[in-house]
Design an enzyme around this catalytic site. Structure first.
Site, short mmCIF file in Angstrom:
data_model
loop_
_atom_site.label_atom_id
_atom_site.label_comp_id
_atom_site.label_asym_id
_atom_site.label_seq_id
_atom_site.Cartn_x
_atom_site.Cartn_y
_atom_site.Cartn_z
N GLY A 185 0.79 -1.22 0.00
CA GLY A 185 0.00 0.00 0.00
C GLY A 185 0.83 1.27 0.00
CB SER A 186 2.90 2.86 -1.35
OG SER A 186 2.89 1.87 -2.34
NE ARG A 187 0.66 10.94 -2.79
CZ ARG A 187 0.51 11.83 -1.83
NH1 ARG A 187 -0.19 11.55 -0.76
NH2 ARG A 187 1.06 13.02 -1.94
#
Length: 217
Positions: A185-187
């Protein structure tokens, strides 16, 4: 095909799942309970396998285009002040990755790596406004002779505890090649020159190495 960053985790998970399957057989559990536990273990294994998948992408090299560095959804398109490297105005385009997206990071454009730095930090949710400045992150700048300098920033999310970055200053890199990985999970934020023509819209789904984010044609 699975990313090399996941090989160890996949092997450990497989060993644990198989071991638990064998243990379940040694306990006198109700058949429905045994089946429920086995299904839960299989689902967990499948989630780990899909998270570390590394699908082949059809990259068409073009120095006038910036492609998405990751799979996900466009959540930010705005003009901002970039203070770490450029210290001037840039167009920021951010792509959010959910845990079910491919988490391989790819070079958005080819050229020479001009800057690469890791920052330890917090683990705010990836869509938090301050995540770009306060979370664990890496900043990479690629200098392309046609498009100019493009900065991309890997940002860890609330679940991510480790960012992998392969970019080293002075490296010659190709658009779409593997540049790292962010776990769970990240960006990724892109910072582009103000004269860039943005080709995506908010909430649009993009594919790393294929979807065109901006061009200068």
């Amino acid at each position: 095909m699975f990313h090399k960053e996941g090989h160890k985790i996949i092997v450990i998970t497989l060993i644990v799942v198989v071991g638990l399957f064998l243990l379940i057989d040694n306990f006198n559990l109700a058949s429905w309970l045994s089946m429920l536990i086995m299904i839960a273990l299989l689902v967990f294994l499948i989630l780990i396998l899909q998270f570390f998948r590394n699908p082949k992408r059809n990259v068409f090299l073009n120095d006038s285009n910036v492609v998405s560095p990751v799979d996900g959804k466009v959540v930010v398109i705005e003009e901002v002040q970039e203070n770490e490297y450029f210290q001037d105005k840039r167009i920021q385009v951010s792509v959010f990755m959910s845990p079910i997206n491919v988490h391989v990071t790819r070079y958005p454009i080819g050229g020479e790596v001009a800057f690469s730095k890791y920052h330890p930090g917090k683990y705010l949710v990836a869509w938090h406004p301050k995540a770009s400045e306060e979370n664990e992150r890496t900043t990479v700048v690629v200098d392309n002779p046609t498009f100019g300098k493009v900065l991309y920033r890997q940002i860890a999310g609330a679940l991510a505890k480790r960012i992998v970055n392969y970019a080293e200053v002075g490296n010659k890199v190709n658009q779409g090649d593997d540049s790292g990985f962010i776990k769970f999970g990240s960006r990724v934020d892109l910072f582009l020159p103000l004269d860039s023509k943005i080709k995506v819209q908010l909430n649009q789904k993009v594919r790393g190495g294929e979807s065109i984010i901006a061009d200068k044609e």
